[in-house]
Design a protein around this motif. Structure first.
Motif, mmCIF file in Angstrom:
data_model
loop_
_atom_site.group_PDB
_atom_site.id
_atom_site.type_symbol
_atom_site.label_atom_id
_atom_site.label_comp_id
_atom_site.label_asym_id
_atom_site.label_seq_id
_atom_site.Cartn_x
_atom_site.Cartn_y
_atom_site.Cartn_z
ATOM 1 N N ARG A 45 0.833 -1.214 0.000
ATOM 2 C CA ARG A 45 0.000 0.000 0.000
ATOM 3 C C ARG A 45 0.860 1.253 0.000
ATOM 4 N NH1 ARG A 45 -2.664 -2.877 4.016
ATOM 5 N NH2 ARG A 45 -2.062 -1.385 5.653
ATOM 6 N N LEU A 46 1.905 1.248 0.785
ATOM 7 C CA LEU A 46 2.782 2.417 0.844
ATOM 8 C C LEU A 46 3.461 2.669 -0.491
ATOM 9 C CD1 LEU A 46 4.526 1.864 4.320
ATOM 10 C CD2 LEU A 46 2.696 3.477 3.794
ATOM 11 N N VAL A 47 3.948 1.608 -1.117
ATOM 12 C CA VAL A 47 4.669 1.758 -2.383
ATOM 13 C C VAL A 47 3.735 2.221 -3.493
ATOM 14 C CG1 VAL A 47 5.899 0.478 -4.196
ATOM 15 C CG2 VAL A 47 6.485 0.118 -1.786
ATOM 16 N N ASN A 48 2.507 1.727 -3.497
ATOM 17 C CA ASN A 48 1.573 2.091 -4.560
ATOM 18 C C ASN A 48 1.020 3.507 -4.433
ATOM 19 O OD1 ASN A 48 1.859 -0.293 -5.965
ATOM 20 N ND2 ASN A 48 0.125 -1.291 -4.973
ATOM 21 N N GLN A 49 1.295 4.163 -3.306
ATOM 22 C CA GLN A 49 0.972 5.585 -3.179
ATOM 23 C C GLN A 49 2.220 6.383 -3.536
ATOM 24 O OE1 GLN A 49 -1.749 7.856 -2.430
ATOM 25 N NE2 GLN A 49 -0.053 9.071 -3.220
ATOM 26 N N ASN A 50 2.209 7.023 -4.679
ATOM 27 C CA ASN A 50 3.380 7.802 -5.073
ATOM 28 C C ASN A 50 3.675 8.880 -4.042
ATOM 29 O OD1 ASN A 50 4.480 10.463 -6.468
ATOM 30 N ND2 ASN A 50 5.229 8.712 -7.641
ATOM 31 N N SER A 51 4.933 8.977 -3.666
ATOM 32 C CA SER A 51 5.344 10.023 -2.722
ATOM 33 C C SER A 51 6.702 10.572 -3.117
ATOM 34 C CB SER A 51 5.371 9.495 -1.285
ATOM 35 O OG SER A 51 6.259 8.391 -1.150
ATOM 36 N N ASP A 115 5.497 11.506 -12.585
ATOM 37 C CA ASP A 115 5.722 11.295 -14.019
ATOM 38 C C ASP A 115 6.676 10.149 -14.309
ATOM 39 O OD1 ASP A 115 8.029 12.482 -13.116
ATOM 40 O OD2 ASP A 115 8.093 14.058 -14.642
ATOM 41 N N SER A 116 7.186 9.490 -13.275
ATOM 42 C CA SER A 116 8.070 8.341 -13.479
ATOM 43 C C SER A 116 7.251 7.147 -13.981
ATOM 44 C CB SER A 116 8.763 7.957 -12.168
ATOM 45 O OG SER A 116 9.394 6.688 -12.286
ATOM 46 N N PRO A 117 7.797 6.364 -14.915
ATOM 47 C CA PRO A 117 7.075 5.161 -15.362
ATOM 48 C C PRO A 117 7.088 4.041 -14.326
ATOM 49 C CG PRO A 117 9.216 5.301 -16.422
ATOM 50 C CD PRO A 117 9.033 6.595 -15.677
ATOM 51 N N PHE A 118 7.932 4.167 -13.306
ATOM 52 C CA PHE A 118 8.087 3.129 -12.274
ATOM 53 C C PHE A 118 7.191 3.501 -11.100
ATOM 54 C CE2 PHE A 118 11.097 1.107 -9.013
ATOM 55 C CZ PHE A 118 10.662 -0.185 -9.287
ATOM 56 N N GLN A 119 6.025 2.850 -10.991
ATOM 57 C CA GLN A 119 5.015 3.307 -10.039
ATOM 58 C C GLN A 119 4.407 2.226 -9.161
ATOM 59 O OE1 GLN A 119 4.086 6.371 -9.271
ATOM 60 N NE2 GLN A 119 5.189 7.484 -10.854
ATOM 61 N N ARG A 120 4.551 0.944 -9.473
ATOM 62 C CA ARG A 120 3.756 -0.072 -8.800
ATOM 63 C C ARG A 120 4.613 -1.129 -8.110
ATOM 64 N NH1 ARG A 120 -1.041 1.604 -7.792
ATOM 65 N NH2 ARG A 120 -1.772 -0.551 -7.622
ATOM 66 N N ARG A 127 10.807 -11.790 -3.374
ATOM 67 C CA ARG A 127 11.406 -10.576 -3.932
ATOM 68 C C ARG A 127 10.287 -9.643 -4.374
ATOM 69 N NH1 ARG A 127 16.618 -9.809 -6.728
ATOM 70 N NH2 ARG A 127 16.497 -8.055 -8.165
ATOM 71 N N ALA A 128 10.423 -8.363 -4.026
ATOM 72 C CA ALA A 128 9.440 -7.360 -4.438
ATOM 73 C C ALA A 128 10.162 -6.176 -5.053
ATOM 74 C CB ALA A 128 8.599 -6.901 -3.256
ATOM 75 N N THR A 129 9.565 -5.610 -6.079
ATOM 76 C CA THR A 129 10.090 -4.398 -6.696
ATOM 77 C C THR A 129 9.053 -3.293 -6.588
ATOM 78 O OG1 THR A 129 9.252 -5.026 -8.881
ATOM 79 C CG2 THR A 129 11.499 -5.695 -8.335
ATOM 80 N N GLY A 130 9.519 -2.060 -6.670
ATOM 81 C CA GLY A 130 8.614 -0.923 -6.634
ATOM 82 C C GLY A 130 9.353 0.338 -6.250
ATOM 83 N N PRO A 131 8.774 1.496 -6.560
ATOM 84 C CA PRO A 131 9.431 2.767 -6.258
ATOM 85 C C PRO A 131 9.506 3.023 -4.754
ATOM 86 C CG PRO A 131 7.198 3.131 -7.033
ATOM 87 C CD PRO A 131 7.470 1.679 -7.220
ATOM 88 N N GLY A 132 10.724 3.106 -4.237
ATOM 89 C CA GLY A 132 10.900 3.336 -2.811
ATOM 90 C C GLY A 132 10.642 2.119 -1.952
ATOM 91 N N VAL A 133 10.561 0.924 -2.551
ATOM 92 C CA VAL A 133 10.237 -0.269 -1.780
ATOM 93 C C VAL A 133 11.276 -0.536 -0.693
ATOM 94 C CG1 VAL A 133 11.405 -1.889 -3.354
ATOM 95 C CG2 VAL A 133 9.449 -2.665 -1.997
#
Length: 431
Positions: A45-51, A115-120, A127-133
């Protein structure tokens, strides 16, 4: 003879003491394991909220999610608005208790703007990937998981804990003295500070962070007399702005090398004219091969390990700048604020040994101190001058600040267990 003495000294050292975890600590370990899926869901949930740092509403939304985790644990949570610095703000949570105050540090923002394409968030097994994970939402989840385990074990009741989660760690607001005053005050009031950035890894081994280097931006502007290139190097035109720039930058490289010191040049432009935008990111220049350049501009950063090194190297850089080539000038300006160093103090090293006692008692691998030249700057630098500080207590992962940033979800368990026991022992006094 020297070898014999070394062997005798080795046997004379006290053996590592191993104690069984207390009943409360066993409860913490079981709680973390039982709630693993819960915390992975929170991380998602935290990662899927862009911050991204400049997404002020997104940062506040992440702060609200964390508030919902901390208030049921008995924390008084407040949002510190940072509109005056151009940033969203910080979450500050306090849990009073009879124990020594432990400061937990993390951040809500990431480098990935809307505007980054890396969002989810995406998961593939452990293993998990995501922006700021990992940087730093995984660290925030470690804090939550550790505190929940402490509550289940009864140790949170007497613990004195402050949590400061900044909203602009990746691009600090200005002035930094204002942007970090709440964190600095929390550090001055704390007995120990623990920072939950990514766990340091090397070839599968895990390390403790007892030191981080500073990060300060600088801008170098050189000037020269312009004219026809046939006159360069003569007494009238001299050497021009670009040769002066090259002299200075190469002087930094040749004359000031020492351990744990770097001065990167990130952007440079020279010509007639040359300029850089107010953000210090986009440089422009024009010119011809037969014109001596009037202006050159370079931007870079300076990273040092101690305040003494920082002061001395700045003076050395200025000495090089001042030795101008004929008919040229130069100005070196250091950016306001920046990140101070987290120097490798005896207290920080002793704090790592306390973590290693926890590791031994829990049957987890011990950690050596990580090479500070391989770590970036962090908010822990703002408190390390006032309080013993240990960093890198977040999750294990890699590729931070880039598409494909990833974490090992299994590390969320052991890092939360380590943190829960360490915080409890530090606050309530068990060594």
């Amino acid at each position: 003879m020297r070898l014999i003495l070394a062997v005798l000294l080795l046997f004379a050292l006290p053996a590592a003491v191993h104690a069984e975890p207390s009943r409360a600590e066993q409860t913490m370990m079981r709680t973390v394991e039982a709630e693993h899926d819960r915390h992975i869901a929170l991380l998602e949930r935290l990662v899927n909220q862009n911050s991204g740092t400049l997404n002020l509403a997104g940062i506040r939304a992440v702060g609200d999610m964390v508030r919902a985790e901390l208030e049921p644990l008995g924390f008084a949570v407040r949002w510190v608005d940072m509109g005056e610095t151009g940033r969203a703000g910080h979450l500050v949570a306090t849990h009073p208790g009879r124990g020594r105050n432990i400061l937990l540090i993390g951040h809500l923002d990431t480098v990935f703007e809307p505007d980054s394409p890396f969002q989810r968030f995406e998961r593939d097994g452990a293993r998990a990937t995501g922006p700021g994970v990992g940087d730093d939402k995984g660290g925030v989840v470690v804090i939550v998981a550790a505190l929940r385990a402490m509550q289940a074990a009864g140790t949170l009741r007497g613990s004195n804990v402050t949590v400061v989660l900044t909203g602009d760690e990746e691009k600090i607001g200005s002035p930094s003295s204002l942007a970090r005053r709440h964190l600095i005050a929390a550090g001055q009031a704390a007995a120990f500070a623990l920072e939950f950035e990514n766990l340091a890894l090397d070839d599968g081994a895990e390390f403790g962070t007892v030191a981080r280097r500073s990060s300060t931006n600088w801008t170098l502007t050189t000037t020269g007399r312009t004219g026809h290139s046939s006159g360069i190097f003569n007494d009238t035109l001299g050497y021009g702005a670009i040769y002066e720039m090259a002299r200075i930058l190469d002087g930094f490289r040749r004359d000031l090398p020492e351990p744990n010191l770097t001065y990167n040049v990130g952007v440079i432009a020279g010509g007639t004219p040359a300029a850089i935008d107010t953000e210090g990111v986009n440089a422009t220049a024009s010119g011809k091969t037969n014109i001596v350049a009037s202006t050159a501009i370079a931007r870079g950063d300076l990273r040092t390990l101690t305040a003494e090194q920082d002061t001395r190297i700045r003076a050395g850089m200025q000495t090089i700048v001042d030795a101008h080539l004929p008919r040229t000038g130069a100005e070196l300006v250091f950016g306001e604020g920046g990140y101070p160093p987290m120097a490798p103090s005896e207290g920080n090293i002793a704090l790592l040994e306390r973590l290693n006692i926890v590791n031994r008692d829990l049957g987890l691998p011990e950690m050596a101190a990580y090479d500070p030249a391989r770590r970036g700057a962090a908010d822990s630098g703002f408190v390390a001058a006032d309080v013993d500080t240990l960093g890198g207590l977040g999750v294990a992962g890699g590729n931070a600040h880039a598409d494909g940033e990833w974490v090992d979800l299994d590390s969320l368990v052991r890092q939360s267990q380590r943190a829960a026991v360490l915080i409890s022992r530090l606050s309530l006094g068990r060594e």
